[in-house]
Structure formats: structure tokens, C-alpha cells
Write an enzyme that holds these catalytic residues in place. Structure first.
Site, PDB file in Angstrom:
ATOM      1  CG  ASP A 215       4.675 -23.320  15.932  1.00 48.91           C
ATOM      2  OD1 ASP A 215       4.307 -23.697  17.058  1.00 48.91           O
ATOM      3  OD2 ASP A 215       5.330 -22.284  15.732  1.00 48.91           O
TER       4      ASP A 215
ATOM      5  CD  GLN B  74      10.177 -20.544  23.754  1.00 51.75           C
ATOM      6  OE1 GLN B  74      10.339 -21.346  24.674  1.00 51.75           O
ATOM      7  NE2 GLN B  74      10.527 -20.821  22.511  1.00 51.75           N
TER       8      GLN B  74
ATOM      9  CG  ASN C 142       2.173 -25.306  20.290  1.00 54.09           C
ATOM     10  OD1 ASN C 142       2.370 -24.252  19.663  1.00 54.09           O
ATOM     11  ND2 ASN C 142       2.015 -25.316  21.592  1.00 54.09           N
ATOM     12  CE  LYS C 143       8.834 -23.857  21.132  1.00 54.73           C
ATOM     13  NZ  LYS C 143      10.028 -23.952  20.239  1.00 54.73           N
TER      14      LYS C 143
ATOM     15  NE  ARG D  81       8.622 -16.820  20.797  1.00 54.15           N
ATOM     16  CZ  ARG D  81       7.391 -16.745  21.214  1.00 54.15           C
ATOM     17  NH1 ARG D  81       6.833 -15.551  21.451  1.00 54.15           N
ATOM     18  NH2 ARG D  81       6.649 -17.808  21.419  1.00 54.15           N
ATOM     19  N   GLY D  82       7.387 -17.175  17.342  1.00 55.52           N
ATOM     20  CA  GLY D  82       5.933 -17.357  17.345  1.00 55.52           C
ATOM     21  C   GLY D  82       5.442 -17.364  15.908  1.00 55.52           C
ATOM     22  CB  ALA D  83       3.206 -19.755  14.173  1.00 58.58           C
TER      23      ALA D  83
ATOM     24  NE  ARG E 187      12.194 -20.984  14.694  1.00 60.69           N
ATOM     25  CZ  ARG E 187      11.525 -20.876  15.848  1.00 60.69           C
ATOM     26  NH1 ARG E 187      10.934 -19.730  16.172  1.00 60.69           N
ATOM     27  NH2 ARG E 187      11.427 -21.906  16.678  1.00 60.69           N
TER      28      ARG E 187
HETATM   29  O1  MRU Z   1       9.926 -21.519  19.042  1.00 64.05           O
HETATM   30  P1  MRU Z   1       8.866 -20.496  19.174  1.00 64.05           P
HETATM   31  O2  MRU Z   1       8.993 -19.633  20.393  1.00 64.05           O
HETATM   32  O3  MRU Z   1       8.685 -19.681  17.909  1.00 64.05           O
HETATM   33  O4  MRU Z   1       7.554 -21.373  19.354  1.00 64.05           O
HETATM   34  C1  MRU Z   1       6.323 -20.762  19.550  1.00 64.05           C
HETATM   35  C2  MRU Z   1       5.230 -21.715  19.766  1.00 64.05           C
HETATM   36  O5  MRU Z   1       5.391 -22.905  19.756  1.00 64.05           O
HETATM   37  C3  MRU Z   1       3.875 -21.133  19.895  1.00 64.05           C
HETATM   38  O6  MRU Z   1       3.083 -21.915  20.740  1.00 64.05           O
HETATM   39  C4  MRU Z   1       3.260 -21.116  18.514  1.00 64.05           C
HETATM   40  O7  MRU Z   1       4.085 -20.447  17.596  1.00 64.05           O
HETATM   41  C5  MRU Z   1       1.921 -20.564  18.522  1.00 64.05           C
HETATM   42  S1  MRU Z   1       1.971 -18.850  18.144  1.00 64.05           S
HETATM   43  C6  MRU Z   1       0.632 -18.007  18.576  1.00 64.05           C
END
Ligand code: MRU
Length: 369
Positions: A247, A206, A257-258, A53-55, A93
Site C-alpha cells: 500500500d 480478503q 501492506n495488510k 479497496r486495494g491500493a 483512507r
Molecule cells: O484493506 P485493503 O483490502 O484495501 O488492503 C489491501 C491490501 O493490503 C493489498 O495487499 C494492497 O492494497 C496491495 S493492492 C494490489
């Protein structure tokens, strides 16, 4: 970065030349395990169930997924497989644009190859290049962003810089270094003391599980806080700056973002706390202007809200926290409008969250989206 003293990245190629290994983020910090991806459906599943996970990381995982897919395409006629599996991976996603960017980049490259070309080799080379690019860009974000921490330290040299971050925009969300965390790790190299307020980031936590873990492993001072504490800390002068990841950032500078990031930005504005968003250029979506209206927001299953997973000392357990029968909704992301963002930290430097500044920053960037 390090886990238990060992240098690791989040994704690497398997020794058999036909697989990819990823750190399993569903079980961190309690277990350090990797999962082997051998097919496009393995890669798709790993992105959907958040093994990765994470962009930036889901972009790289999807790129390797397309390579794994190509190992099954007929050599004579790869195009139907390319179109089908690219769409399949892009559907895993919706919010982080890095995923679509990585796939579109590879499709454009191999789509131009003649019939009979060695498509798997081209895709493997492309996935490696995207991985290296994201890694280098995260390090560069650190080099640029550390200036903010240096300035904060100059203003209050007698104590650590106090930074608040949300979710995990750390190296676990990328390949290495992270985006929001990269300036912190560069500050550590330069001897600038930093203390991090880590939002737990319900529902998947997270921040509490991943950001706290990676900061702890790197020896960075931090405290985990529940999601609603940030405003209180800012009112009492206990936050020098906020840095989050993103993201998807539109050409006007609106940043998805999250979920919960927007509320931190509102609190930061009200308390005159600088609020920065760190991102590699693969997170920019110049096709979109108004982020609130246009960025697709992922909705995930309600069980992530109704239940919580933790370590009972010997095993991971999931327990219900809501009454049976209470329905829940689960929006994964929100959009922070550009007017609340003090600046963007990218691999090309700091820039204002506004269209003209973003376009100026990108001028001449090789392969910029
Ligand atoms: O749902 P996730 O865990 O993939 O979400 C991640 C985030 O929102 C991060 O802040 C974002 O991807 C930035 S990645 C460096």
C-alpha cells in the site's frame, strides 16, 4: 480477468456519461453486483466502506470521484471546489499512497488550467489515463515477476511452483491482473503450473473471499489457509516464494501492506524463502524513509474483529465471535522492513528493496512519483 466466464474490470464508466460503476467487493464472492457512484460523496463512501479497496483501485476510484465532484463546481471558479473535494477524497483512507498520488496528480494538472477551462473534461481524461496506466503497470509487473516463477519451476520441474500470498493483491485490488497475482496469471499463459497458498487475512478475509475467488475463476490451483499456517508450511519446505502487494513503499524499501504481512516476512527470512513485494510506482512514497516510524497505519472499527460476515446459503449474515464486552483493536496494515524483503517487482523490473536501487530503477520514468 474473468468472473463466471465474463471478462470484467473492477471499475468502468456509466453509460449515462455522469456516473461510475464499481464491482461491490463487500459481497463478493457470494454475489456479483456493481454499485453506481454519482457524486463525490458516493466515491468517498465506497472507499471508506470498502465497496472498492486495494491500493491501485482506490487511487483510480478517487480520481473518478474528483471528476464526479467537478460536475457540481461552478464553471467560473472551480478552485475552491477542487481544493475542498481533493482533501475530502484524500481523507477517505490513510495508508495506501496511491490515493493521494492520484488526487495530487489531477490537482496539479487542472490547477494549472485557466479560469473558464473545461475542468470536468480534463479530470475525466486524467482519471482515464490513471486507470489505463495502472492497468498497464500491473500487466508489466506480471511480465517481470514471472521470471521468478520460471526460475522456481526450473529448479523443481516435476511439480507446481508453490507461492504464498497475503490479503488480496489481485485484479480485484487493481483494475485488472493485480500486482502479486499478475506473475501467476502470466505464468498460467506460459504453461507454468503454480499452486497458491492463500492467507485468509482476518479480519475482513480478503484472501479467503477475494483472492480465492479470483484464482478459482481463473483456474489457478490454490488452498485457503488460516493466517497462522504460513510459518509451518515454510518450515516444511512447502513454499517456494512469497509475493505480496503493498500500500506504500518508502524510498528505503520498507513496505506497508495488510496486517500480518510482516509476520510472513519474518517467517520467510527464518526459513530462507524469498519474499517479494509487487507494486506499481504509484505505490512508492519517496518522501518517506523509515516506514515503521513514518507510514500512517489505518485503524478501523472494532466490529470487524468482534464480528465475522459470511454466506448462510441464501444471504450474507454477520455474527459475533467474541464475548460481549471484550474490546478489540483493529490495525489495518503493518510495515515490513526492507531488510526482510528479497526484492521489489515493479512495472520497470525487479529491484532490491533499497534506496539506491529504487532511485536507479525510477530514473527517466515518465510521471514517476
Ligand atoms: O484493506 P485493503 O483490502 O484495501 O488492503 C489491501 C491490501 O493490503 C493489498 O495487499 C494492497 O492494497 C496491495 S493492492 C494490489
Amino acid at each position: 480477468m474473468k468472473i463466471h466466464g465474463e471478462n470484467l474490470t473492477t471499475i468502468w464508466e456509466g453509460a449515462d456519461g455522469a456516473s461510475v460503476e464499481v464491482l461491490d467487493q463487500r459481497v463478493l464472492p457470494h454475489l456479483v453486483e456493481s454499485v453506481t457512484l454519482r457524486s463525490v460523496s458516493d466515491a468517498h463512501r465506497a472507499i471508506v466502506d470498502m465497496t472498492v479497496r486495494g491500493a491501485p483501485l482506490i487511487g483510480v476510484a478517487a480520481a473518478y470521484g474528483l471528476w464526479l465532484a467537478s460536475l457540481c463546481w461552478p464553471a467560473r471558479d472551480f478552485r475552491p471546489g477542487l481544493v475542498r473535494d481533493a482533501e475530502y477524497l484524500k481523507g477517505s483512507r490513510p495508508t495506501a499512497v496511491n490515493l493521494a498520488w492520484a488526487i495530487d496528480t489531477l490537482v496539479a494538472e487542472v490547477g494549472a488550467l485557466p479560469e473558464g477551462a473545461d475542468v470536468p473534461s480534463a479530470l475525466l481524461a486524467g482519471a482515464r489515463r490513471i486507470r489505463e496506466r495502472e492497468l498497464a503497470h500491473c500487466r508489466a509487473i506480471g511480465e517481470h515477476g514471472v521470471r521468478l516463477l520460471e526460475e522456481a519451476h526450473r529448479r523443481a520441474p516435476g511439480r507446481p511452483v508453490r507461492l504464498l500470498t497475503h490479503c488480496n493483491a489481485g485484479w480485484l485490488a487493481c483494475i485488472d491482473w493485480g500486482t502479486a497475482t499478475a506473475p501467476i496469471y502470466v505464468a498460467q499463459e506460459r504453461g507454468i503450473p503454480v499452486e497458491v497458498w492463500v492467507d485468509e487475512t482476518r479480519p475482513r478475509n480478503q484472501g479467503a473471499s477475494l483472492t480465492a475467488f479470483e484464482l478459482g475463476q481463473q483456474g489457478i490451483e490454490h488452498h485457503v489457509i488460516v493466517d497462522n499456517v504460513g510459518g509451518h508450511l515454510m518450515q516444511h519446505g512447502l513454499v517456494d516464494l512469497c509475493i505480496t502487494g503493498a500500500d506504500r513503499v518508502t524510498r528505503r524499501g520498507d513496505a506497508a501492506n495488510k496486517i500480518g504481512t510482516y509476520l510472513k516476512a519474518l517467517a520467510a527470512k527464518d526459513n530462507h524463502v524469498p519474499f517479494y513485494v509487487a507494486l506499481p510506482s504509484s505505490t512508492l512514497d519517496l518522501t518517506l524513509g523509515d516506514g515503521v516510524a513514518e507510514i500512517p497505519i489505518e485503524e478501523r472499527g472494532p466490529e470487524e474483529v468482534t464480528h465475522i460476515t459470511g454466506w448462510d446459503g441464501s444471504t450474507l449474515r454477520t455474527v459475533r465471535v467474541t464475548p460481549e464486552g471484550s474490546p478489540a483493536v483493529n490495525y489495518g496494515f503493518d510495515v515490513t522492513p526492507a531488510r526482510l524483503i528479497t526484492g521489489l517487482i515493479t512495472e520497470r523490473g525487479l529491484c532490491a528493496a533499497e534506496e539506491a536501487a529504487i532511485l536507479r530503477m525510477l530514473r527517466g520514468a515518465p510521471g514517476a512519483p
